[in-house]
Design a protein around this motif. Structure first.
Motif, short mmCIF file in Angstrom:
data_model
loop_
_atom_site.label_atom_id
_atom_site.label_comp_id
_atom_site.label_asym_id
_atom_site.label_seq_id
_atom_site.Cartn_x
_atom_site.Cartn_y
_atom_site.Cartn_z
N ARG A 266 19.51 28.63 -16.11
CA ARG A 266 20.22 29.06 -14.91
C ARG A 266 19.47 30.18 -14.19
NH1 ARG A 266 25.86 27.49 -13.26
NH2 ARG A 266 26.03 25.49 -14.35
N THR B 237 21.42 30.09 -20.39
CA THR B 237 21.25 31.29 -19.57
C THR B 237 19.88 31.32 -18.91
OG1 THR B 237 22.78 32.54 -20.97
CG2 THR B 237 21.23 33.80 -19.63
N ASP C 264 27.07 32.66 -11.91
CA ASP C 264 27.40 31.80 -13.04
C ASP C 264 28.15 32.61 -14.06
OD1 ASP C 264 27.52 29.86 -15.00
OD2 ASP C 264 25.64 30.56 -15.88
N VAL D 143 23.33 35.43 -13.27
CA VAL D 143 24.11 35.31 -14.51
C VAL D 143 24.63 36.68 -14.89
CG1 VAL D 143 22.70 33.36 -15.28
CG2 VAL D 143 22.14 35.66 -16.05
N TYR E 137 25.82 41.43 -12.59
CA TYR E 137 25.02 40.21 -12.58
C TYR E 137 23.56 40.57 -12.35
CZ TYR E 137 29.38 37.64 -12.18
OH TYR E 137 30.62 37.13 -12.41
#
Length: 534
Positions: A68, A65, A107, A76, A130
């Motif tokens: 990303r 996480t 993602d 995320v 997100y």
């Protein structure tokens, strides 16, 4: 990758300790990234290539996480971020914002829902489903294993031709090869006051905070000062005094024990990009920075710079650089690379992304660079290191050399030892050298070069396997002298023994050898030692 506008607000450092604890708990460190990504994908990130890291972070672990979010700059799911970070505070302080962002790249993990988006996500959530990062946060390993974090603008974590393409004037870059080179060159002895000129994301100030009681960091770009503040806070380092302004203007009248600068050294026709172009003609910015350092450096203090300089028709580049050295300072200047003006222009036009623009606009910019070089009679541009030490000596030591060969970083101890050897050689004339004791430096080996089967070698080479990794050709006397130097006998007694073995006049040998000894000491092959019992 996402990018950040230079006018976008930066996070507040108020709760940096909590964010730092969360990053460390998830092993968001250099070692953690190497374990997760593997060496090839990790190295690709340094080249601003993200595909290998995207492939390696398809899981839903805390480290996946964070990679990303902060390194790959992909949105995320909020709940995944909440499981790793103090989400409410990160949103309030501005480290994160809600939404998928302008490209809609999200993602949702490899198995956590419909694979509609390009990364397996469903698209940005309008309801805050997100979150995305507002800055790049990149793990950086300190010299003693410290876990540090460098904060820079999105998409600007790495400088150079692949890392800063197309960004605006006020963006703040992260750590590139130039930054780590300068950090490795710097002499790391305890000092009272250190100054980082043009701090950028704060990497040099961060290093200086380890061994300086007080650190001052300056930058013409106020956004850079805020990034440096975040870097220091998130790395758990002491705060620095941050001052806005150009070169030494913010610290006028003050002196420092250590000065470092990775300045905007690019020689260009104008100041289009603050992080890159200094706004002065030719190499005047680097010259001004070096020359003005003499008045800002305390006695015994060190200064270290990266710089570019012009190779001008009808002028030796070494003479040009010698003229930069301020009075009362010893200097060691190393040219690491030379590029002709066409290669140089192409490098920096690619750095700014101009090669991706309209071909006619690119050609016009390229032409402007060549006009600038022609007007200044510049045939090439050199890149390298400049180290100064405020010795106050009447006969300063100024060494300007070209060394494009591999070296072993960090070089800080090598730089310090170089200047200490200059003090020693200034204080010892040839007669004093003959009474002195020396030892062969560690990691020096001898190579004999000649035809196979020949009774004697054509020549002998001494080679260092550490630091600058120098090699020097020596005659049989110097080779024999260096081979028996262990500190037990004076140089004169060793030469007398060699004279007896070779059937030479010891007086003549004593007369002609001190220059060779001086060179071996200057280049670090021989180390002065105290005589036994002294």
């Amino acid at each position: 990758m996402s990018t950040t506008s230079p006018s976008a607000p930066l996070p507040a450092p108020d709760h940096s300790p909590r964010l730092r604890d969360a990053l460390l708990a998830a092993d968001f460190t250099v070692d953690g990234l190497l374990d997760l990504l593997g060496a090839p994908a990790y190295a690709a990130l340094a080249r601003s290539e993200t595909v290998p890291a995207l492939r390696a972070t398809g899981g839903d672990t805390p480290l996946d996480t964070l990679v990303r979010l902060f390194l790959l700059q992909r949105p995320v799911p909020s709940e995944r971020a909440r499981a790793v970070l103090p989400l409410t505070q990160c949103l309030a302080d501005g480290w994160l914002v809600t939404g998928g962002g302008a490209g809609g790249r999200t993602d949702n993990g490899p198995h956590n829902g419909p694979r509609n988006g390009p990364d397996g996500g469903t698209g940005p959530g309008e309801d805050g489903a997100y979150v995305r990062a507002t800055v790049d946060v990149r793990p950086y390993g300190g010299p003693d294993g410290e876990d540090w974090f460098i904060v820079s603008d999105l998409g600007c974590a790495v400088g150079g031709a692949s890392g800063a393409s197309g960004h605006g004037e006020g963006v703040v870059l992260g750590v590139g090869g130039a930054s780590t080179t300068l950090a490795g060159l710097t002499v790391r002895t305890p000092v009272d006051k250190a100054l980082d000129v043009g701090t950028g994301s704060g990497i040099q100030a961060l290093h200086a905070a380890r061994h300086a009681t007080r650190v001052t960091a300056t930058d013409l770009n106020p956004r850079a000062l805020e990034c440096a503040r975040l870097t220091l806070a998130l790395s758990g380092a002491p705060t620095a005094e941050l001052r806005e302004g150009s070169l030494f203007e913010p610290v006028d009248g003050e002196t420092y024990d250590l000065i470092v600068s990775n300045p905007p050294f690019v020689i260009s026709p104008g100041a289009r990009l603050t992080y890159r172009d200094g706004g002065m003609g030719g190499d005047d910015l680097c010259r001004t920075l070096v020359q003005e350092t003499g008045d800002r450096l305390a006695h015994g203090g060190y200064a270290h710079f990266l710089a570019n300089w012009q190779h001008v028709e009808g002028e030796e580049w070494q003479d040009r650089l010698r003229s930069w050295v301020p009075r009362g300072c010893d200097a060691w200047i190393v040219q690491r690379e030379v590029q002709d003006v066409t290669r140089y222009a192409e490098l920096w036009l690619r750095d700014s992304g101009d090669h991706q623009a309209d071909p006619q606009a690119y050609a016009a910019l390229y032409d402007a660079w060549l006009d600038e070089f022609e007007a200044r009679s510049t045939k090439a541009v050199g890149f390298g290191w400049i180290s100064l030490r405020k010795s106050g000596a009447e006969r300063p030591s100024v060494l300007v050399e070209e060394w494009p060969h591999p070296v072993e970083q960090p070089l800080g101890d090598t730089v310090r030892a170089h200047f200490e050897r200059q003090d020693y050689l200034r204080a010892h004339d040839d007669a004093a050298l003959l009474t002195a004791h020396f030892a062969l430096a560690p990691e020096v080996v001898q190579e004999q070069v000649g035809l196979p089967g020949a009774e004697d070698p054509e020549h002998v080479v001494l080679r260092q396997n550490r630091g600058m990794r120098r090699a020097t050709k020596v005659d049989t006397v110097a080779a024999g002298f260096a081979g028996v130097c262990d500190g037990s006998l004076s140089a004169g007694r060793i030469l007398d023994a060699i004279a007896q073995l070779m059937g030479e006049d010891p007086v003549l040998l004593r007369d002609r050898t001190p220059q060779a000894i001086r060179l071996l000491v200057e280049e670090g092959f021989l180390v002065p030692v105290a005589a036994a019992g002294s």
